[in-house]
Design an enzyme around this catalytic site. Structure first.
Site, PDB file in Angstrom:
ATOM      1  CG  ASP A  13      -0.431   5.754 -34.674  1.00  0.00           C
ATOM      2  OD1 ASP A  13      -1.618   6.085 -34.842  1.00  0.00           O
ATOM      3  OD2 ASP A  13       0.301   6.294 -33.840  1.00  0.00           O
ATOM      4  CB  SER A  14       1.018   9.857 -36.579  1.00  0.00           C
ATOM      5  OG  SER A  14       0.400   9.837 -35.307  1.00  0.00           O
ATOM      6  CE1 TYR A  45       2.078  11.293 -39.851  1.00  0.00           C
ATOM      7  CE2 TYR A  45       0.305   9.802 -40.486  1.00  0.00           C
ATOM      8  CZ  TYR A  45       1.641  10.148 -40.516  1.00  0.00           C
ATOM      9  OH  TYR A  45       2.528   9.362 -41.212  1.00  0.00           O
ATOM     10  N   GLY A  46      -2.281  14.739 -36.162  1.00  0.00           N
ATOM     11  CA  GLY A  46      -3.513  15.416 -35.771  1.00  0.00           C
ATOM     12  C   GLY A  46      -3.510  16.918 -35.970  1.00  0.00           C
ATOM     13  CG  ASN A  77      -8.640   7.491 -34.272  1.00  0.00           C
ATOM     14  OD1 ASN A  77      -9.826   7.199 -34.335  1.00  0.00           O
ATOM     15  ND2 ASN A  77      -7.808   6.888 -33.436  1.00  0.00           N
ATOM     16  CB  THR A  78      -5.321  12.050 -38.101  1.00  0.00           C
ATOM     17  OG1 THR A  78      -5.479  12.493 -36.749  1.00  0.00           O
ATOM     18  CG2 THR A  78      -5.344  13.246 -39.022  1.00  0.00           C
ATOM     19  CB  CYS A 193      -7.066  10.035 -30.197  1.00  0.00           C
ATOM     20  SG  CYS A 193      -5.254  10.223 -30.183  1.00  0.00           S
ATOM     21  CB  THR A 194      -4.334   5.108 -31.242  1.00  0.00           C
ATOM     22  OG1 THR A 194      -3.420   6.109 -31.729  1.00  0.00           O
ATOM     23  CG2 THR A 194      -5.106   4.513 -32.403  1.00  0.00           C
TER      24      THR A 194
END
EC number: 5.1.1.3
Length: 278
Positions: A13-14, A45-46, A77-78, A193-194
């Site tokens: 994940d970011s 990242y979004g 998600n991104t 989005c997490t």
């Protein structure tokens, strides 16, 4: 029996939001060992371009692949929106699962009237991946995507409830779920989005009891379980033998502190390993 079945599952994940996916994986697949990588040096990242996100995702995946994994879960998600196909092309023999497809499929089934609202980061919304994935399963669905960038900061600051958090949630969601008697209000809320599962109690209060709320983390864990079973990759160890390893690209102390928002167990800062990507 595959010799790879007792290798860990890689998750990236970011930042720390993807720990919601890791939590769901631990609950669904307690015998699986997991390696989690948060690219905390380059979050979020979004707000990045699609090219940058794809580049970062490939670097994160390479770091996990080099450690020996049997499957890759893209918890961001991104990255799922922009980089999934590039990851599958780079590692054709490795099962790669994102969070978009399982969440979209679950929302398509859960929505009684086909009026689905997706909330996500700006980059995920711009990618349009969720509406496409939903329409693949339910072509007639009416999908509305809403960027809710302030939700990420709220969650990381621990502002998951209270007057300010509720005011912001109503600012974003009231226009989409208010019943004006025209049958246009959303009947399903998909968390794209997490970070957003941390807001579920608040979101439930805002959208009301009759709206289905879909958390991509839990649906992704079910999809990973099916994937491992279908490929003969389910672990043979006991849950007591399973291990979780945490990696970050910056600020392990903050990683450990913020992690408490997303998982119910404590992560000590000195157990978070620093890694460099690229």
């Amino acid at each position: 029996m595959s010799p790879h079945r007792d290798l860990p599952i890689g998750v990236f994940d970011s930042g720390v939001g993807g720990l919601t996916v890791l939590k769901a994986l631990r609950e669904r697949l307690p015998a699986e060992s997991l390696v989690y990588l948060g690219d905390t040096a380059r979050l979020p990242y979004g707000t990045k371009s699609a090219a940058a996100v794809s580049h970062y995702a490939l670097q994160a995946a390479q770091a996990l692949v080099s450690m020996g994994i049997k499957a890759l879960v893209v918890a961001d998600n991104t990255s799922s929106a922009h980089a999934l196909e590039a990851l599958r092309a780079r590692y054709p023999g490795l099962p790669v699962m994102g969070v978009v497809e399982p969440g979209a499929a679950a929302a398509a089934v859960a929505s009684a009237a086909g009026r689905i609202v997706v909330i996500a980061t700006e980059s995920t919304v711009q990618a349009g991946t969720y509406p496409r994935a939903i329409h693949n399963t339910r072509p007639g669905a009416r999908v509305t995507s809403k960027a809710c960038p302030l939700f990420v900061s709220m969650v990381e600051e621990g502002m998951t409830d209270g007057p300010i958090a509720e005011q912001m949630a109503r600012h974003y969601l009231d226009p989409l779920f208010a019943d004006a008697g025209d049958g246009e209000a959303g009947d399903c809320l998909l968390l794209g989005c997490t970070h957003f599962p941390a807001l579920v109690p608040l979101l439930r209060r805002v959208v009301g009891p009759n709206v289905a709320i879909i958390d991509s983390a839990t649906t992704t864990a079910r999809a990973v379980e099916d994937l491992l079973d279908n490929r003969g990759l389910a672990a043979t160890r006991t849950p007591e033998q399973a291990r979780v390893r945490y990696l970050a690209t910056d600020a392990p102390e903050r990683f450990a502190r913020v992690a408490g928002i997303f998982v119910p167990w404590t992560i000590a800062a000195d157990t978070v390993e620093m890694v460099e990507l690229g």
